[in-house]
Design a protein around this motif. Structure first.
Motif, short mmCIF file in Angstrom:
data_model
loop_
_atom_site.label_atom_id
_atom_site.label_comp_id
_atom_site.label_asym_id
_atom_site.label_seq_id
_atom_site.Cartn_x
_atom_site.Cartn_y
_atom_site.Cartn_z
N PRO A 103 0.81 -1.21 0.00
CA PRO A 103 0.00 0.00 0.00
C PRO A 103 0.85 1.25 0.00
O PRO A 103 1.96 1.27 0.50
CB PRO A 103 -0.78 -0.13 1.31
CG PRO A 103 0.08 -0.97 2.19
CD PRO A 103 0.77 -1.93 1.27
N ILE A 104 0.30 2.32 -0.58
CA ILE A 104 1.01 3.60 -0.60
C ILE A 104 1.26 4.08 0.81
O ILE A 104 2.29 4.66 1.11
CB ILE A 104 0.20 4.64 -1.41
CG1 ILE A 104 0.15 4.23 -2.88
CG2 ILE A 104 0.80 6.02 -1.27
CD1 ILE A 104 -0.67 5.15 -3.75
N ALA A 105 0.30 3.83 1.71
CA ALA A 105 0.46 4.26 3.09
C ALA A 105 1.72 3.66 3.71
O ALA A 105 2.37 4.28 4.53
CB ALA A 105 -0.77 3.86 3.90
N PRO B 66 -8.61 11.26 -0.30
CA PRO B 66 -8.83 12.51 -1.05
C PRO B 66 -8.79 13.77 -0.18
O PRO B 66 -8.37 14.83 -0.66
CB PRO B 66 -10.22 12.30 -1.66
CG PRO B 66 -10.36 10.82 -1.78
CD PRO B 66 -9.65 10.25 -0.59
N SER B 67 -9.19 13.65 1.08
CA SER B 67 -9.22 14.84 1.95
C SER B 67 -7.89 15.10 2.65
O SER B 67 -7.77 16.06 3.42
CB SER B 67 -10.33 14.67 3.00
OG SER B 67 -10.08 13.53 3.82
N ASP B 68 -6.90 14.25 2.40
CA ASP B 68 -5.60 14.38 3.05
C ASP B 68 -4.85 15.60 2.48
O ASP B 68 -4.57 15.66 1.28
CB ASP B 68 -4.79 13.10 2.82
CG ASP B 68 -3.49 13.08 3.60
OD1 ASP B 68 -3.24 14.00 4.40
OD2 ASP B 68 -2.72 12.11 3.41
N LEU B 69 -4.50 16.55 3.34
CA LEU B 69 -3.81 17.77 2.91
C LEU B 69 -2.30 17.64 3.03
O LEU B 69 -1.60 18.61 3.30
CB LEU B 69 -4.31 18.95 3.75
CG LEU B 69 -5.82 19.22 3.70
CD1 LEU B 69 -6.19 20.37 4.63
CD2 LEU B 69 -6.25 19.53 2.26
N ILE B 70 -1.79 16.46 2.79
CA ILE B 70 -0.38 16.20 3.01
C ILE B 70 0.52 17.02 2.09
O ILE B 70 1.59 17.45 2.49
CB ILE B 70 -0.07 14.68 2.86
CG1 ILE B 70 1.37 14.38 3.25
CG2 ILE B 70 -0.37 14.21 1.44
CD1 ILE B 70 1.70 14.72 4.68
N ALA B 71 0.10 17.25 0.84
CA ALA B 71 0.94 18.02 -0.07
C ALA B 71 1.16 19.44 0.45
O ALA B 71 2.28 19.96 0.42
CB ALA B 71 0.31 18.04 -1.47
N ALA B 72 0.09 20.07 0.94
CA ALA B 72 0.22 21.41 1.50
C ALA B 72 1.07 21.40 2.77
O ALA B 72 1.88 22.31 3.01
CB ALA B 72 -1.16 22.00 1.79
N TYR B 73 0.90 20.36 3.58
CA TYR B 73 1.66 20.26 4.83
C TYR B 73 3.15 20.10 4.53
O TYR B 73 4.00 20.71 5.18
CB TYR B 73 1.15 19.08 5.64
CG TYR B 73 1.63 19.07 7.07
CD1 TYR B 73 1.00 19.85 8.04
CD2 TYR B 73 2.69 18.27 7.47
CE1 TYR B 73 1.43 19.83 9.36
CE2 TYR B 73 3.14 18.25 8.78
CZ TYR B 73 2.50 19.04 9.72
OH TYR B 73 2.94 19.04 11.03
N VAL B 74 3.47 19.26 3.55
CA VAL B 74 4.87 19.09 3.17
C VAL B 74 5.44 20.40 2.65
O VAL B 74 6.60 20.74 2.92
CB VAL B 74 5.00 17.97 2.11
CG1 VAL B 74 6.36 18.02 1.43
CG2 VAL B 74 4.80 16.61 2.76
N GLY B 75 4.63 21.17 1.91
CA GLY B 75 5.10 22.47 1.44
C GLY B 75 5.49 23.39 2.59
O GLY B 75 6.51 24.09 2.52
N LEU B 76 4.69 23.38 3.66
CA LEU B 76 5.02 24.19 4.83
C LEU B 76 6.27 23.67 5.54
O LEU B 76 7.09 24.46 6.03
CB LEU B 76 3.84 24.20 5.80
CG LEU B 76 2.60 24.99 5.35
CD1 LEU B 76 1.47 24.82 6.37
CD2 LEU B 76 2.94 26.47 5.18
N ALA C 98 4.70 13.57 0.00
CA ALA C 98 3.75 14.48 -0.65
C ALA C 98 3.01 13.79 -1.78
O ALA C 98 1.86 14.14 -2.09
CB ALA C 98 4.48 15.71 -1.17
N ALA C 99 3.66 12.81 -2.39
CA ALA C 99 3.04 12.11 -3.52
C ALA C 99 2.18 10.93 -3.09
O ALA C 99 1.69 10.18 -3.93
CB ALA C 99 4.14 11.62 -4.47
N ALA C 100 1.98 10.77 -1.76
CA ALA C 100 1.24 9.60 -1.28
C ALA C 100 0.14 10.01 -0.31
O ALA C 100 0.17 9.67 0.87
CB ALA C 100 2.20 8.62 -0.60
N PRO C 101 -0.89 10.75 -0.80
CA PRO C 101 -2.01 11.08 0.09
C PRO C 101 -2.75 9.82 0.51
O PRO C 101 -2.93 8.89 -0.29
CB PRO C 101 -2.88 11.99 -0.78
CG PRO C 101 -2.53 11.63 -2.19
CD PRO C 101 -1.07 11.28 -2.17
N ALA C 102 -3.16 9.78 1.76
CA ALA C 102 -3.85 8.59 2.28
C ALA C 102 -5.29 8.52 1.82
O ALA C 102 -5.87 7.45 1.73
CB ALA C 102 -3.78 8.58 3.80
#
Length: 289
Positions: free
Chosen positions: A180-182, A229-239, A223-227
């Protein structure tokens, strides 16, 4: 279960590190291998060197419970494949245990490289980290040859196989199911957490420039592995990347601790509250003592 034995000198440094690294590598590839270690110098019961333990934490692995043991006839007999950390140890094993000689190989030999990773005993932590990364590269290069040499038909557990204990180094998911991506994201988050832990505990011995590069690479994978659709991981990684950019060449313990706390959120889906909290951290990060 297929058994691979990593053999070093005292079984307190390179051998337990290589065993942990190989167990993770096998798990990632879907092989159900029991990976263990032993030594030829007789340090039975000794713990892994503190530098070895810290280095493995830096690489997302824990060998804190390891206890050294001496290679004997029974251990050698049960191993399907014996991998000596260096060519000298391979010669010793073949001489002492002739029955196991056909199953004994040097790590560099399996990797197709005339290279023995030096023993970093009594060296600083930087040398341990360098040699651990080299061990990992050699193990990756040696893996195809290991697969060829091992008995066929025991590559991985079947669904419901009670012999595979969840959570153990040798237990892996069924190779029939794609990883799994997770799981990839969790592995990257674990590496970041281990690296930041070393940075907080031993800031004077860690090459922060190199550590930051490793963190950046793992953040890109996360960032390329959101868990979901609502996972804001890409934005969090940007911060988090912005936070890294705000840090000086030698971050303070408080700055590293703040970054470590923020990195803990990488293990689960990120919501709006986590983004707001990290944004607030960015405002104060440069001023932390």
């Amino acid at each position: 279960m297929t058994g691979i034995l990593l053999v070093g000198a005292a079984d307190t440094g390179r051998a337990p590190m290589a065993a942990a690294l190989l167990a993770r590598l096998a798990e990632q590839r879907g092989y159900r291998w029991a990976v263990e270690s032993a030594g030829v110098l007789g340090h039975d019961g000794a713990a892994a060197e503190v530098e070895a333990r810290d280095t493995m934490l830096h690489m997302g692995l824990d060998i804190g419970e390891h206890q050294a043991r001496s290679l004997d006839d029974d251990i050698a007999r049960r191993a399907d494949l014996i991998v000596a950390i260096d060519s000298g140890t391979a010669l010793v094993v073949r001489a002492r245990f002739p029955a196991a000689a056909p199953r004994t190989f040097g790590l560099g030999e399996l990797a197709g490289r005339a290279r023995d990773v030096p023993d970093p005993f009594r060296m600083q932590i930087g040398a341990w980290m360098t040699y651990a990364r080299e061990l990992e590269r050699l193990l990756e290069a040696a893996l195809p040859r290991m697969v060829e040499l091992l008995p066929a038909g025991d590559e991985g557990p079947t669904v419901g196989d009670e012999r595979a204990t969840p959570g153990s180094p040798a237990a892996v998911a069924s190779p029939a199911a794609p990883p799994p991506i997770a799981g990839e994201r969790a592995a990257a988050a674990t590496r970041i957490a281990g690296l930041l832990q070393v940075a907080v505990q031993m800031p004077d011995v860690l090459d922060w420039a190199a550590a930051r590069g490793r963190i950046e690479a793992d953040l890109a994978a996360i960032a390329a592995a959101p868990a979901e659709p609502s996972d804001l991981i890409a934005a969090y990684v940007g911060l988090l990347r912005a936070a890294l950019a705000l840090l000086p060449p030698a971050p303070s313990p408080a700055q590293l601790a703040a970054l470590q706390q923020a990195a803990e959120k990488l293990r689960a889906p990120v919501g709006q509250d986590a983004l707001v909290a990290l944004s607030s951290t960015l405002a104060t990060l440069p001023r932390l003592p």
